[in-house]
Design a protein around this motif. Structure first.
Motif, PDB file in Angstrom:
ATOM      1  N   UNK A  67       0.827  -1.221   0.000  1.00  0.00           N
ATOM      2  CA  UNK A  67       0.000   0.000   0.000  1.00  0.00           C
ATOM      3  C   UNK A  67       0.855   1.262   0.000  1.00  0.00           C
ATOM      4  N   UNK A  68       1.806   1.408   0.929  1.00  0.00           N
ATOM      5  CA  UNK A  68       2.644   2.624   0.859  1.00  0.00           C
ATOM      6  C   UNK A  68       3.484   2.687  -0.420  1.00  0.00           C
ATOM      7  N   UNK A  69       3.937   1.529  -0.917  1.00  0.00           N
ATOM      8  CA  UNK A  69       4.733   1.518  -2.143  1.00  0.00           C
ATOM      9  C   UNK A  69       3.954   2.008  -3.350  1.00  0.00           C
ATOM     10  N   UNK A  70       2.727   1.540  -3.490  1.00  0.00           N
ATOM     11  CA  UNK A  70       1.882   1.969  -4.610  1.00  0.00           C
ATOM     12  C   UNK A  70       1.566   3.458  -4.495  1.00  0.00           C
ATOM     13  N   UNK A  71       1.226   3.908  -3.297  1.00  0.00           N
ATOM     14  CA  UNK A  71       0.925   5.328  -3.115  1.00  0.00           C
ATOM     15  C   UNK A  71       2.150   6.190  -3.381  1.00  0.00           C
ATOM     16  N   UNK A  72       3.316   5.762  -2.890  1.00  0.00           N
ATOM     17  CA  UNK A  72       4.542   6.538  -3.104  1.00  0.00           C
ATOM     18  C   UNK A  72       4.898   6.609  -4.589  1.00  0.00           C
ATOM     19  N   UNK A  73       4.785   5.478  -5.294  1.00  0.00           N
ATOM     20  CA  UNK A  73       5.092   5.468  -6.731  1.00  0.00           C
ATOM     21  C   UNK A  73       4.126   6.373  -7.493  1.00  0.00           C
ATOM     22  N   UNK A  74       2.853   6.317  -7.139  1.00  0.00           N
ATOM     23  CA  UNK A  74       1.863   7.150  -7.817  1.00  0.00           C
ATOM     24  C   UNK A  74       2.141   8.628  -7.566  1.00  0.00           C
ATOM     25  N   UNK A  75       2.402   8.997  -6.324  1.00  0.00           N
ATOM     26  CA  UNK A  75       2.680  10.399  -5.997  1.00  0.00           C
ATOM     27  C   UNK A  75       3.942  10.878  -6.703  1.00  0.00           C
ATOM     28  N   UNK A  76       4.981  10.038  -6.725  1.00  0.00           N
ATOM     29  CA  UNK A  76       6.228  10.408  -7.396  1.00  0.00           C
ATOM     30  C   UNK A  76       6.003  10.627  -8.886  1.00  0.00           C
ATOM     31  N   UNK A  77       5.297   9.707  -9.541  1.00  0.00           N
ATOM     32  CA  UNK A  77       5.060   9.844 -10.977  1.00  0.00           C
ATOM     33  C   UNK A  77       4.149  11.028 -11.283  1.00  0.00           C
ATOM     34  N   UNK A  78       3.147  11.280 -10.448  1.00  0.00           N
ATOM     35  CA  UNK A  78       2.275  12.444 -10.666  1.00  0.00           C
ATOM     36  C   UNK A  78       3.087  13.725 -10.544  1.00  0.00           C
ATOM     37  N   UNK A  79       3.964  13.786  -9.553  1.00  0.00           N
ATOM     38  CA  UNK A  79       4.783  14.994  -9.367  1.00  0.00           C
ATOM     39  C   UNK A  79       5.742  15.198 -10.540  1.00  0.00           C
ATOM     40  N   UNK A  80       6.409  14.124 -10.967  1.00  0.00           N
ATOM     41  CA  UNK A  80       7.384  14.255 -12.046  1.00  0.00           C
ATOM     42  C   UNK A  80       6.738  14.490 -13.415  1.00  0.00           C
ATOM     43  N   UNK A  81       5.556  13.948 -13.618  1.00  0.00           N
ATOM     44  CA  UNK A  81       4.906  14.032 -14.925  1.00  0.00           C
ATOM     45  C   UNK A  81       3.774  15.058 -14.984  1.00  0.00           C
ATOM     46  N   UNK A  82       3.634  15.881 -13.963  1.00  0.00           N
ATOM     47  CA  UNK A  82       2.511  16.817 -13.868  1.00  0.00           C
ATOM     48  C   UNK A  82       2.258  17.615 -15.156  1.00  0.00           C
ATOM     49  N   UNK A  83       3.288  18.180 -15.790  1.00  0.00           N
ATOM     50  CA  UNK A  83       2.999  18.968 -17.000  1.00  0.00           C
ATOM     51  C   UNK A  83       2.375  18.161 -18.134  1.00  0.00           C
ATOM     52  N   UNK A  84       2.578  16.852 -18.155  1.00  0.00           N
ATOM     53  CA  UNK A  84       2.041  16.052 -19.257  1.00  0.00           C
ATOM     54  C   UNK A  84       0.767  15.303 -18.880  1.00  0.00           C
ATOM     55  N   UNK A  85       0.293  15.458 -17.662  1.00  0.00           N
ATOM     56  CA  UNK A  85      -0.890  14.708 -17.237  1.00  0.00           C
ATOM     57  C   UNK A  85      -2.173  15.156 -17.929  1.00  0.00           C
ATOM     58  N   UNK A  86      -2.128  16.256 -18.648  1.00  0.00           N
ATOM     59  CA  UNK A  86      -3.343  16.678 -19.362  1.00  0.00           C
ATOM     60  C   UNK A  86      -3.524  15.917 -20.667  1.00  0.00           C
ATOM     61  N   UNK A  87      -2.554  15.064 -21.011  1.00  0.00           N
ATOM     62  CA  UNK A  87      -2.664  14.215 -22.198  1.00  0.00           C
ATOM     63  C   UNK A  87      -3.820  13.231 -22.021  1.00  0.00           C
ATOM     64  N   UNK A  88      -4.686  13.182 -23.011  1.00  0.00           N
ATOM     65  CA  UNK A  88      -5.742  12.168 -23.017  1.00  0.00           C
ATOM     66  C   UNK A  88      -6.243  12.013 -24.439  1.00  0.00           C
ATOM     67  N   UNK A  89      -6.982  10.953 -24.664  1.00  0.00           N
ATOM     68  CA  UNK A  89      -7.404  10.630 -26.021  1.00  0.00           C
ATOM     69  C   UNK A  89      -8.924  10.635 -26.153  1.00  0.00           C
TER      70      UNK A  89
END
Length: 178
Positions: free
Chosen positions: A123-145
């Protein structure tokens, strides 16, 4: 004898992680295909490519033999890396379970499909990975199809990462029990 047990844990953990990584790739592909949600791989490429110099890009095109081979190498390389990282996560999870077994914290879960002994790591690992990726990829998170506006698109991409990482973690739990 201890070396054999250590090696067995390493091998089975890696195999369970590889299978979990394949489950994660399948989850990402289904979310992309049916809902139009971007995969972390696409978001990473969208984030990194603008940082490359023109000289580096042209040199890479020449070395790869053109645009299509370069793109295929990038995609297959990224997918392979994801599965290998999931394999390493499976090894970490297997050694974590061995450590918990040695301490005698929780008994194995019998015939349950998921092993609850690892939830304190998962549980903490999944949450930490998600938070890290959201923080690092924030400018591109508006990508959608599907044409979502930026607010919902950020939420959808973040949810996609959470679901994908959770599927890998659940896969590790499942394949370690099998």
């Amino acid at each position: 004898m201890k070396q054999i047990l250590w090696l067995k844990t390493l091998i089975w953990g890696f195999i369970a992680g590889l299978l979990a990584g394949l489950a994660m790739l399948l989850t990402m592909a289904l979310l992309r295909l049916f809902l139009g949600w971007p995969t972390p791989t696409e978001l990473i490429f969208d984030r990194v490519f603008p940082l490359l110099t023109v000289e580096f890009f042209i040199g890479s095109l020449v070395r790869a033999g053109g645009y299509t081979p370069l793109k295929l190498q990038g995609v297959f390389g990224a997918l392979t890396a994801q599965v290998i990282v999931a394999g390493l996560g499976g090894v970490l999870y297997a050694f974590y379970l061995k450590h918990r077994d040695r301490r005698g914290d929780l008994p194995p879960c019998g015939n349950s499909l998921l092993d609850a002994r690892g939830l304190h790591l998962i549980i903490p690992g999944v949450l930490a990975a998600t938070i890290l990726f959201v923080a690092l990829l924030w400018p591109t998170l508006l990508t959608n199809y599907r044409g979502f506006p930026p607010g919902p698109a950020h939420a959808i991409a973040s949810l996609e990462m959470l679901i994908s990482f959770r599927s890998a973690a659940s896969g590790s739990c499942f394949f370690m029990v099998c």
